[in-house]
Scaffold this active site. Sequence first.
Site, PDB file in Angstrom:
ATOM      1  N   ASP A 115       0.860  -1.172   0.000  1.00  0.00           N
ATOM      2  CA  ASP A 115       0.000   0.000   0.000  1.00  0.00           C
ATOM      3  C   ASP A 115       0.904   1.233   0.000  1.00  0.00           C
ATOM      4  O   ASP A 115       1.757   1.384   0.882  1.00  0.00           O
ATOM      5  CB  ASP A 115      -0.914  -0.010   1.226  1.00  0.00           C
ATOM      6  N   HIS A 122      -3.953  13.955   0.776  1.00  0.00           N
ATOM      7  CA  HIS A 122      -4.173  13.078   1.948  1.00  0.00           C
ATOM      8  C   HIS A 122      -3.015  13.196   2.926  1.00  0.00           C
ATOM      9  O   HIS A 122      -3.218  13.285   4.140  1.00  0.00           O
ATOM     10  CB  HIS A 122      -4.336  11.620   1.521  1.00  0.00           C
ATOM     11  N   GLU A 185     -10.507   3.894   4.362  1.00  0.00           N
ATOM     12  CA  GLU A 185      -9.684   4.663   3.423  1.00  0.00           C
ATOM     13  C   GLU A 185     -10.120   4.321   2.012  1.00  0.00           C
ATOM     14  O   GLU A 185     -10.114   3.155   1.611  1.00  0.00           O
ATOM     15  CB  GLU A 185      -8.183   4.366   3.614  1.00  0.00           C
ATOM     16  N   GLU A 187      -9.473   3.861  -1.589  1.00  0.00           N
ATOM     17  CA  GLU A 187      -8.280   3.604  -2.394  1.00  0.00           C
ATOM     18  C   GLU A 187      -8.638   2.847  -3.668  1.00  0.00           C
ATOM     19  O   GLU A 187      -9.717   2.277  -3.798  1.00  0.00           O
ATOM     20  CB  GLU A 187      -7.263   2.756  -1.600  1.00  0.00           C
ATOM     21  N   ASP A 219      -9.016   0.341   2.811  1.00  0.00           N
ATOM     22  CA  ASP A 219      -7.959  -0.011   3.769  1.00  0.00           C
ATOM     23  C   ASP A 219      -8.424   0.395   5.166  1.00  0.00           C
ATOM     24  O   ASP A 219      -8.025   1.428   5.704  1.00  0.00           O
ATOM     25  CB  ASP A 219      -6.688   0.745   3.359  1.00  0.00           C
ATOM     26  N   ARG A 223      -7.106   3.888  13.990  1.00  0.00           N
ATOM     27  CA  ARG A 223      -6.130   4.969  14.130  1.00  0.00           C
ATOM     28  C   ARG A 223      -5.412   4.968  15.469  1.00  0.00           C
ATOM     29  O   ARG A 223      -4.252   5.371  15.559  1.00  0.00           O
ATOM     30  CB  ARG A 223      -6.813   6.331  13.930  1.00  0.00           C
ATOM     31  N   GLN A 226      -2.892   2.034  15.411  1.00  0.00           N
ATOM     32  CA  GLN A 226      -1.856   2.445  14.458  1.00  0.00           C
ATOM     33  C   GLN A 226      -0.917   3.481  15.059  1.00  0.00           C
ATOM     34  O   GLN A 226       0.309   3.415  14.902  1.00  0.00           O
ATOM     35  CB  GLN A 226      -2.573   3.009  13.222  1.00  0.00           C
ATOM     36  N   LYS A 239      -3.967  -2.058  10.837  1.00  0.00           N
ATOM     37  CA  LYS A 239      -4.455  -2.224   9.460  1.00  0.00           C
ATOM     38  C   LYS A 239      -4.728  -3.689   9.098  1.00  0.00           C
ATOM     39  O   LYS A 239      -5.566  -3.966   8.242  1.00  0.00           O
ATOM     40  CB  LYS A 239      -3.386  -1.718   8.477  1.00  0.00           C
ATOM     41  N   THR A 243      -8.966  -5.799   4.929  1.00  0.00           N
ATOM     42  CA  THR A 243      -8.924  -4.871   3.796  1.00  0.00           C
ATOM     43  C   THR A 243      -9.948  -5.401   2.804  1.00  0.00           C
ATOM     44  O   THR A 243      -9.953  -6.604   2.527  1.00  0.00           O
ATOM     45  CB  THR A 243      -7.528  -4.875   3.138  1.00  0.00           C
ATOM     46  N   GLU A 351      -9.047  12.734   8.273  1.00  0.00           N
ATOM     47  CA  GLU A 351      -8.823  14.087   7.744  1.00  0.00           C
ATOM     48  C   GLU A 351      -9.879  15.086   8.224  1.00  0.00           C
ATOM     49  O   GLU A 351      -9.690  16.295   8.091  1.00  0.00           O
ATOM     50  CB  GLU A 351      -8.776  14.051   6.206  1.00  0.00           C
TER      51      GLU A 351
END
Lengths: 402, 402
Positions: A115, A122, A185, A187, A219, A223, A226, A239, A243, A351
């Site tokens: 990834d 971003h 996420e 993607e 993904d 948080r 992580q 993560k 997925t 974000e």
Amino acid sequence: MYADHFSLENIPFGIASGVSHPEKSVVTRFENDVIFLAVLAKAGFLPELTQETRKTFSENTINAFAALPKSEHRAARSAIQKLLANFADDLPQHARVPMSDVNVHLPIFINNFTDFSCSRDHVLNASEAVFGKRELPPGFDHFPVGYTARASSIVVSGTGVRRPMGQFRDGHKVVFGGTKKLDYELEVACVIGKGSNLGEPVNIKNADDHIFGLVLLNDWSARDIQSLEMNPLGPLNGKSFATTISPWVITLDALAPFKAPQPPRNPKIEIATYLKDPEPNSTYDIELSASIGNATIADEICKSNFSNLYWTLRDLVAQQTANGCNLVTGDILATGTISGSIDESHGCLMEHAGRGGVEIKTETGGSIKKTWLEDGDTVRLTGIAGPGVGFGDCVGTILSHH
Amino acid sequence: MYADHFSLENIPFGIASGVSHPEKSVVTRFENDVIFLAVLAKAGFLPELTQETRKTFSENTINAFAALPKSEHRAARSAIQKLLANFADDLPQHARVPMSDVNVHLPIFINNFTDFSCSRDHVLNASEAVFGKRELPPGFDHFPVGYTARASSIVVSGTGVRRPMGQFRDGHKVVFGGTKKLDYELEVACVIGKGSNLGEPVNIKNADDHIFGLVLLNDWSARDIQSLEMNPLGPLNGKSFATTISPWVITLDALAPFKAPQPPRNPKIEIATYLKDPEPNSTYDIELSASIGNATIADEICKSNFSNLYWTLRDLVAQQTANGCNLVTGDILATGTISGSIDESHGCLMEHAGRGGVEIKTETGGSIKKTWLEDGDTVRLTGIAGPGVGFGDCVGTILSHH
């Protein structure tokens, strides 16, 4: 749903099974139906294809087909297009089955998953959310920064996503529990067709030879987990729990009419030769969106575009192999979160976190602020390149932790 | 070489081929010979084993055998031990072949590879080398920190390792070229036998059920490439060009006599329940070493011990699955560099870099300082648990970049 994504101009590849086809096999999708390619091949349709190609349609992943030369992928797509254009109503029994009567499965056996982090917006937004300042990682302008991600936990759209347990900071303490900061996420990923040899970098001008097609990818990210683990080796448990990818691999040939130039590069940086792409239209104009829904809310929370990305899929192939690392059929190279420059194009919840979350309309006409994903929330990603050529959707619903 | 590592008390599993066995198949090693298990099975030896088990010996990886229940691994080891103890000279033709007449191959098809960072000494030494201060990563005391690593470029001992190209800082400029800071890392990895289901963490008390056996692992690292890329997502191209493993998987049963307690944990940290191991002897006493040789030098540069590690392999299984991530047969979980507390136990060159390199004896009786690996250098890792039970070696020679 999404019948308009799957016209004759698309012809994606995937894997399905159903009552009339208890064994998984290779299919394409046409409007709201699934076409079982092995049934066509066995009934003597698709005579243009080699026997080797026709044999790959009976496999339970598309890997063997994806490993064939591009010329065979093109021959298959065009033979299927011709057949559906002329004989769509005269296909052999059980060759064409409504989507509602089949199960779609993970289309590929995924050997390796990388990834990357291709979206400048971003990265700047994430930096602001985490560190309070808009700063690029040191490598960002020089090459696509990325990390190896977990292949075993990739699931197909529709699979429930269990809220992961993990260790994270709660005030000054480190605690173990279900994540409190679950994020998605938005993607896109390319699926590798032809592999490459260890020690032999792929020249960027030949990158497309190795890309079989594209899928949407979510993904999922915890948080808080992580954040505690990623210094200095990057994300792992935050993560690796799941997925999600979309079931239909859209070929580069289907996307060719939607080629677009990549955005301008930072003029202060001299790009390394291996990343200088002679192709002026090295990316694709694909409209992307994300929505969140549950019993009381349902709203689009992000509109973005694939062509926003600072680094292209061709760059990713060059970067992955520049050090001699080999590609294997079925590998996935993903883009990282695809954000645009405005609030409405943020491709993940992190974000929005600095402003208390994203505003979501409720079914009753009001609105709420959503900071992180809650149990029961369904995240739906979609992508469409142009009339008749789309990705369908990539969906996952959050299940409570055990 | 290493005949004394492979006594009747060992019985490792691997893959070999040779003139008398053109197809790869499952073998064990006894002293300096390789025993082709499918030949024994077909000739009616090993009648204690189920037909299913005997069939796995004809596969070209040990994955099918490793996926069987532990009871079958034990039955196989004990049947082979009995056979070799009593009939070593009466085996069927071509069942027993000298090591010099066969090629050994990558023993497993590796689905997923995670590399952890289990050595407190290594982490402190690396922190000093890179940042000038001895500091642990924020998660270190709480759980094994790790990253997903590249599976496709794992090669078997003896394979040449091509110096990777990449981008790195040269003074204030970022340049592209062959790495100037090529390093090795002395590691051990466990090979997963029985997999686990997505969403179902493995309880640490059952971790051994999932560990088929252990190999030596050299995590080749390009420190300059790694240094530019690893903020914030961790290492990618600095590591993904090659990883070497030893050809013989040493089972936990062979290692059982060498069980040892793990080192004491930081008393200030309350360990999370999922990492509280009820087994007092949760690791193994395995002597490890690394040497570097070329036309003019040949010297042992590191003596370390597996039992130094702050986190055990059982901890790694619990950590990898704590968030619901699934294990797949053939996965590899590695320890990271295994260093001890003294200079002579640094398990990679980076830990010596601050003092101008490691001192290596030359063939002529002098000595040189070696900072990084040069083309033509051979790195040899070895490991021995006790009389008759060792890993052999894990070797790679550096080839110049193209």
